[in-house]
Design a protein around this motif. Sequence first.
Motif, PDB file in Angstrom:
ATOM      1  N   LYS A  35       0.815  -1.219   0.000  1.00 10.70           N
ATOM      2  CA  LYS A  35       0.000   0.000   0.000  1.00 10.70           C
ATOM      3  C   LYS A  35       0.850   1.272   0.000  1.00 10.70           C
ATOM      4  O   LYS A  35       0.585   2.197  -0.765  1.00 10.70           O
ATOM      5  N   LYS A  36       1.845   1.334   0.871  1.00 11.95           N
ATOM      6  CA  LYS A  36       2.603   2.573   1.037  1.00 11.95           C
ATOM      7  C   LYS A  36       4.085   2.293   1.261  1.00 11.95           C
ATOM      8  O   LYS A  36       4.455   1.265   1.851  1.00 11.95           O
ATOM      9  N   ASP A  37       4.922   3.219   0.779  1.00 16.90           N
ATOM     10  CA  ASP A  37       6.301   3.263   1.243  1.00 16.90           C
ATOM     11  C   ASP A  37       6.277   3.817   2.670  1.00 16.90           C
ATOM     12  O   ASP A  37       5.325   4.489   3.082  1.00 16.90           O
ATOM     13  N   VAL A  38       7.342   3.545   3.405  1.00 17.14           N
ATOM     14  CA  VAL A  38       7.395   3.968   4.809  1.00 17.14           C
ATOM     15  C   VAL A  38       8.724   4.657   5.108  1.00 17.14           C
ATOM     16  O   VAL A  38       9.793   4.152   4.735  1.00 17.14           O
ATOM     17  N   ILE A  39       8.651   5.805   5.755  1.00 14.35           N
ATOM     18  CA  ILE A  39       9.820   6.396   6.406  1.00 14.35           C
ATOM     19  C   ILE A  39       9.722   6.015   7.872  1.00 14.35           C
ATOM     20  O   ILE A  39       8.819   6.468   8.593  1.00 14.35           O
ATOM     21  N   LYS A  61       6.089  18.624   7.468  1.00 15.15           N
ATOM     22  CA  LYS A  61       6.135  18.196   6.062  1.00 15.15           C
ATOM     23  C   LYS A  61       5.258  16.971   5.798  1.00 15.15           C
ATOM     24  O   LYS A  61       5.408  16.330   4.763  1.00 15.15           O
ATOM     25  N   ILE A  62       4.357  16.672   6.721  1.00 14.26           N
ATOM     26  CA  ILE A  62       3.597  15.423   6.589  1.00 14.26           C
ATOM     27  C   ILE A  62       2.754  15.408   5.316  1.00 14.26           C
ATOM     28  O   ILE A  62       2.562  14.351   4.699  1.00 14.26           O
ATOM     29  N   ASP A  63       2.267  16.587   4.883  1.00 14.56           N
ATOM     30  CA  ASP A  63       1.479  16.626   3.642  1.00 14.56           C
ATOM     31  C   ASP A  63       2.322  16.220   2.434  1.00 14.56           C
ATOM     32  O   ASP A  63       1.815  15.598   1.490  1.00 14.56           O
ATOM     33  N   GLU A  64       3.617  16.572   2.454  1.00 12.62           N
ATOM     34  CA  GLU A  64       4.515  16.198   1.358  1.00 12.62           C
ATOM     35  C   GLU A  64       4.685  14.685   1.295  1.00 12.62           C
ATOM     36  O   GLU A  64       4.736  14.091   0.211  1.00 12.62           O
ATOM     37  N   PHE A  65       4.781  14.047   2.447  1.00 10.41           N
ATOM     38  CA  PHE A  65       4.889  12.592   2.476  1.00 10.41           C
ATOM     39  C   PHE A  65       3.573  11.945   2.040  1.00 10.41           C
ATOM     40  O   PHE A  65       3.568  10.982   1.261  1.00 10.41           O
ATOM     41  N   GLU A  66       2.475  12.471   2.544  1.00 12.25           N
ATOM     42  CA  GLU A  66       1.184  11.850   2.252  1.00 12.25           C
ATOM     43  C   GLU A  66       0.837  11.927   0.772  1.00 12.25           C
ATOM     44  O   GLU A  66       0.282  10.974   0.212  1.00 12.25           O
ATOM     45  N   LYS A  67       1.162  13.049   0.107  1.00 13.15           N
ATOM     46  CA  LYS A  67       0.830  13.136  -1.309  1.00 13.15           C
ATOM     47  C   LYS A  67       1.714  12.231  -2.154  1.00 13.15           C
ATOM     48  O   LYS A  67       1.391  11.949  -3.319  1.00 13.15           O
ATOM     49  N   VAL A  72       4.795   7.968   7.582  1.00 16.49           N
ATOM     50  CA  VAL A  72       5.893   8.343   8.478  1.00 16.49           C
ATOM     51  C   VAL A  72       5.622   7.724   9.835  1.00 16.49           C
ATOM     52  O   VAL A  72       4.522   7.856  10.386  1.00 16.49           O
ATOM     53  N   VAL A  73       6.626   7.037  10.385  1.00 17.27           N
ATOM     54  CA  VAL A  73       6.493   6.375  11.679  1.00 17.27           C
ATOM     55  C   VAL A  73       7.754   6.648  12.486  1.00 17.27           C
ATOM     56  O   VAL A  73       8.865   6.435  11.997  1.00 17.27           O
ATOM     57  N   GLY A  74       7.591   7.129  13.718  1.00 21.38           N
ATOM     58  CA  GLY A  74       8.727   7.367  14.598  1.00 21.38           C
ATOM     59  C   GLY A  74       8.843   6.282  15.652  1.00 21.38           C
ATOM     60  O   GLY A  74       7.881   5.557  15.935  1.00 21.38           O
ATOM     61  N   CYS A  75      10.027   6.179  16.262  1.00 15.85           N
ATOM     62  CA  CYS A  75      10.263   5.131  17.266  1.00 15.85           C
ATOM     63  C   CYS A  75      11.370   5.562  18.216  1.00 15.85           C
ATOM     64  O   CYS A  75      12.381   6.127  17.790  1.00 15.85           O
ATOM     65  N   SER A  76      11.174   5.307  19.496  1.00 10.48           N
ATOM     66  CA  SER A  76      12.253   5.466  20.472  1.00 10.48           C
ATOM     67  C   SER A  76      12.129   4.371  21.519  1.00 10.48           C
ATOM     68  O   SER A  76      11.165   3.600  21.522  1.00 10.48           O
ATOM     69  N   PHE A 143      15.026   4.889   7.921  1.00  8.63           N
ATOM     70  CA  PHE A 143      14.947   3.822   6.931  1.00  8.63           C
ATOM     71  C   PHE A 143      13.785   4.088   5.981  1.00  8.63           C
ATOM     72  O   PHE A 143      12.668   4.355   6.426  1.00  8.63           O
ATOM     73  N   LEU A 144      14.073   4.018   4.685  1.00 10.88           N
ATOM     74  CA  LEU A 144      13.023   4.078   3.667  1.00 10.88           C
ATOM     75  C   LEU A 144      12.716   2.650   3.259  1.00 10.88           C
ATOM     76  O   LEU A 144      13.584   1.935   2.743  1.00 10.88           O
ATOM     77  N   ILE A 145      11.489   2.227   3.520  1.00 14.52           N
ATOM     78  CA  ILE A 145      11.049   0.860   3.269  1.00 14.52           C
ATOM     79  C   ILE A 145       9.987   0.900   2.175  1.00 14.52           C
ATOM     80  O   ILE A 145       9.010   1.649   2.281  1.00 14.52           O
ATOM     81  N   ASP A 146      10.187   0.120   1.114  1.00 10.99           N
ATOM     82  CA  ASP A 146       9.249   0.182  -0.007  1.00 10.99           C
ATOM     83  C   ASP A 146       7.990  -0.650   0.262  1.00 10.99           C
ATOM     84  O   ASP A 146       7.853  -1.272   1.321  1.00 10.99           O
ATOM     85  N   LYS A 147       7.090  -0.661  -0.707  1.00  7.55           N
ATOM     86  CA  LYS A 147       5.795  -1.334  -0.530  1.00  7.55           C
ATOM     87  C   LYS A 147       5.933  -2.845  -0.371  1.00  7.55           C
ATOM     88  O   LYS A 147       5.007  -3.507   0.101  1.00  7.55           O
ATOM     89  N   LYS A 148       7.068  -3.386  -0.773  1.00  8.01           N
ATOM     90  CA  LYS A 148       7.310  -4.821  -0.609  1.00  8.01           C
ATOM     91  C   LYS A 148       7.961  -5.139   0.731  1.00  8.01           C
ATOM     92  O   LYS A 148       8.263  -6.298   1.015  1.00  8.01           O
ATOM     93  N   GLY A 149       8.222  -4.103   1.528  1.00  7.80           N
ATOM     94  CA  GLY A 149       8.843  -4.313   2.829  1.00  7.80           C
ATOM     95  C   GLY A 149      10.357  -4.371   2.787  1.00  7.80           C
ATOM     96  O   GLY A 149      10.985  -4.782   3.765  1.00  7.80           O
ATOM     97  N   VAL A 150      10.941  -3.921   1.674  1.00  8.25           N
ATOM     98  CA  VAL A 150      12.395  -3.972   1.495  1.00  8.25           C
ATOM     99  C   VAL A 150      13.009  -2.617   1.846  1.00  8.25           C
ATOM    100  O   VAL A 150      12.497  -1.564   1.435  1.00  8.25           O
ATOM    101  N   VAL A 151      14.108  -2.639   2.575  1.00 11.97           N
ATOM    102  CA  VAL A 151      14.811  -1.413   2.937  1.00 11.97           C
ATOM    103  C   VAL A 151      15.595  -0.920   1.724  1.00 11.97           C
ATOM    104  O   VAL A 151      16.456  -1.618   1.199  1.00 11.97           O
ATOM    105  N   ARG A 152      15.306   0.292   1.267  1.00 10.06           N
ATOM    106  CA  ARG A 152      15.944   0.849   0.080  1.00 10.06           C
ATOM    107  C   ARG A 152      16.948   1.959   0.395  1.00 10.06           C
ATOM    108  O   ARG A 152      17.762   2.339  -0.435  1.00 10.06           O
ATOM    109  N   HIS A 153      16.860   2.500   1.589  1.00 10.85           N
ATOM    110  CA  HIS A 153      17.754   3.604   1.977  1.00 10.85           C
ATOM    111  C   HIS A 153      17.808   3.652   3.497  1.00 10.85           C
ATOM    112  O   HIS A 153      16.808   3.391   4.180  1.00 10.85           O
ATOM    113  N   CYS A 154      18.971   3.969   4.036  1.00 10.33           N
ATOM    114  CA  CYS A 154      19.058   4.249   5.467  1.00 10.33           C
ATOM    115  C   CYS A 154      20.179   5.238   5.725  1.00 10.33           C
ATOM    116  O   CYS A 154      21.158   5.313   4.978  1.00 10.33           O
ATOM    117  N   VAL A 155      20.010   6.012   6.771  1.00  9.50           N
ATOM    118  CA  VAL A 155      21.051   6.915   7.246  1.00  9.50           C
ATOM    119  C   VAL A 155      20.981   6.885   8.766  1.00  9.50           C
ATOM    120  O   VAL A 155      19.899   6.846   9.349  1.00  9.50           O
TER     121      VAL A 155
END
Length: 211
Positions: A35-39, A61-67, A72-76, A143-155
């Motif tokens: 369904k969605k890519d994930v940051i 910037k949430i509107d930029e991600f949503e469009k 976007v999901v945060g974690c600590s 981590f940028l995770i694509d719609k298949k659940g694969v990590v495509r980018h991380c910093v």
Amino acid sequence: MRSLIGRQAPKFKTAAVLNGTEIVQDFSLDQYLGKKDVIFFFYPMDFTFVCPTELHAFQDKIDEFEKRGVAVVGCSVDSEQSHWAWLNTPKNQGGIQGVKYPLVADFSKEISEKFGVLAGKYAPDAEGNWVCEGAPVAYRGLFLIDKKGVVRHCVINDLPLGRSVDEAIRVVDALQHFEEFGEVCPANWSKGKTALKDTHEGVANYLSEQK
């Protein structure tokens, strides 16, 4: 730890706060598959100093991600109750009131460990007690995770170094441009700029155009 790039993102199911108000106990990134890519980003702790600037920056910037169809999901390593308290603390008091995207609770630190961002390391001492060497919090991993659940980018940044939300958007644009047009994105590429075909000829033509 081996890089997660090109691999399935680690699975987890844990508590989280949604929309700044609702606590759920079974949050998982699996809900975005197909369904969605994930940051998915980590920050060290609630009620700190650099962290609220980042969380508000993502919300701004949430509107930029949503469009772009990106969640976007945060974690600590804080508990869901700590997240809830911070989410209900006004911005002018150091809180993150107004943040609406999910905040995941990694109180056990297992998620941070799985993603390779835990700053400290647990090891037994001379008496067999498990103690933490270093800070028992997460580095600023993204981590940028694509719609298949694969990590495509991380910093991953050290604790004092805040991230660029605009850079996260740029990388999302690069991934989505590649997926749509099959063109790869060169250095300093941003949406609207020329990309190139993944061939020696394509690279040569691109470089000649930059002169």
